[in-house]
Design a protein around this motif. Structure first.
Motif, short mmCIF file in Angstrom:
data_model
loop_
_atom_site.label_atom_id
_atom_site.label_comp_id
_atom_site.label_asym_id
_atom_site.label_seq_id
_atom_site.Cartn_x
_atom_site.Cartn_y
_atom_site.Cartn_z
N GLU A 140 0.83 -1.22 0.04
CA GLU A 140 0.13 0.02 -0.10
C GLU A 140 0.79 1.28 -0.16
N ILE A 141 2.07 1.05 0.78
CA ILE A 141 2.62 2.40 0.81
C ILE A 141 3.64 2.58 -0.43
N ALA A 142 3.68 1.71 -1.31
CA ALA A 142 4.44 1.86 -2.58
C ALA A 142 3.46 1.86 -3.92
N ARG A 143 2.16 2.18 -3.75
CA ARG A 143 1.21 1.81 -4.82
C ARG A 143 1.49 2.66 -6.14
N ASP A 144 2.26 3.85 -5.85
CA ASP A 144 2.58 4.63 -7.10
C ASP A 144 4.01 4.48 -7.45
N ASP A 145 4.54 3.67 -6.71
CA ASP A 145 6.01 3.48 -7.41
C ASP A 145 6.08 2.62 -8.83
N SER A 146 6.48 3.47 -9.72
CA SER A 146 6.56 2.74 -11.06
C SER A 146 7.79 1.70 -11.32
N ALA A 147 8.71 1.75 -10.62
CA ALA A 147 9.69 0.82 -10.92
C ALA A 147 9.18 -0.43 -10.30
N LEU A 148 8.46 -0.22 -9.05
CA LEU A 148 7.84 -1.57 -8.77
C LEU A 148 6.81 -2.15 -9.71
N MET A 149 6.03 -1.24 -10.39
CA MET A 149 5.24 -1.75 -11.14
C MET A 149 5.67 -2.51 -12.42
N LEU A 150 6.92 -1.79 -13.10
CA LEU A 150 7.77 -2.36 -14.00
C LEU A 150 8.07 -4.02 -13.69
N ASN A 151 8.41 -3.99 -12.14
CA ASN A 151 8.88 -5.43 -11.91
C ASN A 151 7.83 -6.29 -11.84
N ALA A 152 6.59 -6.13 -11.41
CA ALA A 152 5.45 -6.94 -11.32
C ALA A 152 5.16 -7.10 -12.79
N ALA A 153 5.09 -6.15 -13.76
CA ALA A 153 4.78 -6.51 -14.96
C ALA A 153 5.60 -7.53 -16.04
N PHE A 154 6.84 -7.31 -15.54
CA PHE A 154 7.82 -8.10 -16.52
C PHE A 154 8.64 -9.15 -15.70
N ALA A 155 8.56 -9.58 -14.61
CA ALA A 155 9.37 -10.58 -13.93
C ALA A 155 8.90 -11.87 -14.41
N SER A 156 9.74 -12.56 -14.80
CA SER A 156 9.43 -14.09 -15.27
C SER A 156 9.80 -15.09 -14.42
N ASP A 157 10.77 -14.68 -13.67
CA ASP A 157 11.12 -15.69 -12.67
C ASP A 157 11.90 -15.12 -11.47
N GLY A 158 12.06 -16.09 -10.33
CA GLY A 158 12.66 -15.68 -9.12
C GLY A 158 12.24 -17.03 -8.21
N VAL A 159 12.54 -16.77 -6.87
CA VAL A 159 12.30 -18.15 -6.20
C VAL A 159 11.27 -17.86 -5.22
N LEU A 160 10.61 -18.84 -4.79
CA LEU A 160 9.52 -18.71 -3.69
C LEU A 160 9.88 -19.70 -2.56
N ILE A 161 9.86 -19.44 -1.45
CA ILE A 161 10.31 -20.17 -0.28
C ILE A 161 9.29 -20.02 0.85
N GLU A 162 8.82 -21.19 1.37
CA GLU A 162 7.85 -21.37 2.59
C GLU A 162 8.63 -21.93 3.48
N VAL A 163 8.38 -21.47 4.59
CA VAL A 163 9.26 -21.87 5.93
C VAL A 163 7.79 -22.17 6.93
N ALA A 164 7.76 -23.43 7.36
CA ALA A 164 6.50 -23.90 7.96
C ALA A 164 6.68 -23.30 9.48
N PRO A 165 5.43 -23.17 9.87
CA PRO A 165 5.71 -22.70 11.53
C PRO A 165 6.47 -23.16 12.54
N GLY A 166 7.18 -22.79 13.04
CA GLY A 166 8.06 -23.43 14.25
C GLY A 166 9.58 -23.85 13.71
N VAL A 167 9.71 -23.85 12.38
CA VAL A 167 11.03 -24.47 11.83
C VAL A 167 12.09 -23.31 11.99
N ALA A 168 13.12 -23.85 12.44
CA ALA A 168 14.37 -23.12 12.56
C ALA A 168 15.50 -23.64 11.70
#
Length: 449
Positions: A140-168
């Motif tokens: 919400e605090i970056a809704r008008d940031d056009s650099a982030l908009m470009l990132n959301a529009a063009f991002a083809s890849d990256g990584v998604l990491i999920e850490v379950a509750p309680g895991v260290a």
């Protein structure tokens, strides 16, 4: 009333053509495709960030980007990539991005404990696009940031990491983002880390460019930190060509009684904008953003951050140290927002800079927006030359001036390195700082203070 439509620059026109050509092949259908369209429509309405925008007044991408480089393609893997991986010294699981694309062959997921899942963004979007649409949300605090908009529009890849509750996690999780430099290209990636309640994790980002060609980088990492979780984050941006222009975005949402701490190092960074958006979604949470910027030649490093205290009893700390020589330019823009219901907020923000000659520049613009009446918030900023009394003390005991200067400068930034929890990561940061100081000591000085 007449509507004024700004003329598009050549780069903005090229970006419009690139998105029209690429949108059908970008991963993610349904909600993700709609979010991409909305993001790019927002970009087209605003254009590239420029000095007329208060938050971008010191880093005018509209004038810096004369042309838009073509999007980087997957598959580039020069020998320099293998050589760099052989030198990796951070122990623990490793995720490798090459030109923004996840490389499973170069990654090492051994040692990941049960309860931690890792997948590439493109893979996740191909399997269940609507389930991962949250990865493309703009804060919400970056809704008008056009650099982030470009990132959301063009991002083809990256990584998604999920850490379950309680895991260290016993060891840091490394995201190694390498630019092949095989040709001029725009590198766009978007990664997300979801940390479950009570979990503990350390994530280290390292961004390097290995080849002869400059790039335009727009990379984002988003953290979702659940109640009671603890996250340590380190970002190292180094070995970039002088012509490289990059935007590195950090997006964080923190739950109740959670802790998030980040340390960033920028050295040999070209033109770099590091922007952070942190939102407190739960009470009694702590966040700290700290960094070191070592600038020489005509390097430019802009640190812009927003700490949004949207819940009561939150604590925030920001501390950035900048050393600039040559025609290096440092920027610190920090904003702390305290919402009306966020009583008992405790915020402290500091930026300190040393300018080593007359050609170096530092801009400081700390801000507080406080809408609650029971808070403790403050900020401070200093810009100075090297302390002549400290130099005299060391040189009077027989140390040559270059050695004395290096000791003074190392002590100046050392306060930040102490906040890096993992010893191996702290050593890597120390070596990067030592290498910069040694290089500076060997270079001729011009108008040194």
């Amino acid at each position: 009333m007449a509507v004024v439509t700004p003329l598009k620059t050549a780069a903005e026109q090229q970006l419009s053509q690139q998105f029209a050509q690429a949108k059908a092949t970008l991963p993610g259908a349904g909600a993700v495709a709609r979010l991409r369209d909305e993001a790019f429509a927002g970009f087209e309405a605003r254009g590239l960030p420029n000095r007329r925008l208060e938050s971008w007044r010191y880093t005018d991408l509209r004038s810096m980007l004369r042309e838009a480089m073509p999007p980087a393609q997957a598959g580039e893997r020069p020998q320099a990539i293998a050589d760099r991986l052989a030198l990796q010294t951070i122990s623990g699981p490793r995720l490798v991005l090459i030109d923004g694309w996840f490389s499973a062959a170069d990654s090492d997921l051994q040692g990941l404990p049960e309860g931690v899942t890792v997948r590439s963004l493109s893979e996740a979007l191909a399997q269940a696009p609507d389930a991962f649409a949250a990865a493309f949300d703009l804060p919400e605090i970056a809704r008008d940031d056009s650099a982030l908009m470009l990132n959301a529009a063009f991002a083809s890849d990256g990584v998604l990491i999920e850490v379950a509750p309680g895991v260290a996690l016993a060891q840091p999780l490394l995201i190694l983002s390498l630019g092949s430099g095989a040709r001029e290209a725009a590198i766009v990636s978007r990664s997300r880390v979801v940390v479950g309640a009570g979990a503990k994790v350390a994530v280290v980002e390292v961004h390097e460019s290995l080849g002869p060609s400059p790039t335009q980088n727009n990379q984002a990492l988003a953290f979702s930190v659940a109640d009671g979780a603890e996250v340590q984050h380190v970002r190292i941006v180094t070995r970039q060509r002088a012509e490289t222009v990059q935007v590195q975005s950090l997006i964080v949402e923190i739950g109740k009684e959670a802790n998030f701490a980040s340390v960033a190092l920028a050295v040999n960074c070209g033109v770099l904008r590091q922007q952070s958006f942190v939102r407190y979604a739960g009470e009694h949470s702590n966040a700290a953003l700290r960094g070191i910027n070592l600038l020489s030649r005509r390097e430019h490093c802009d640190v812009t951050l927003v700490m949004d205290h949207a819940a009561a009893h939150g604590e925030s700390r920001e501390l950035f140290k900048t050393i600039a020589e040559g025609e290096g330019t440092g920027v610190f823009q920090g904003k702390v927002i305290v919402r009306p219901h966020s009583q008992k907020t405790d915020g402290g923000m500091k930026s300190h800079a040393l300018l080593l000659n007359e050609g170096a520049t530092m801009y400081n613009k700390p801000e507080l927006e406080i809408f609650a009446d029971d808070v403790v918030c403050g900020h401070g900023a200093t810009v100075a030359q090297m302390d002549s009394e400290q130099l005299f003390y060391l040189m009077a005991r027989g140390l040559p001036r270059p050695v004395a200067e290096s000791l003074v400068l190392a002590a100046f930034v050392g306060e930040v390195t102490e906040f890096v929890g993992d010893e191996s990561v702290r050593e890597i940061i120390g070596r990067e700082i030592d290498a910069w100081l040694a290089q500076r000591g060997a270079a001729p000085k011009s108008g040194a203070a």
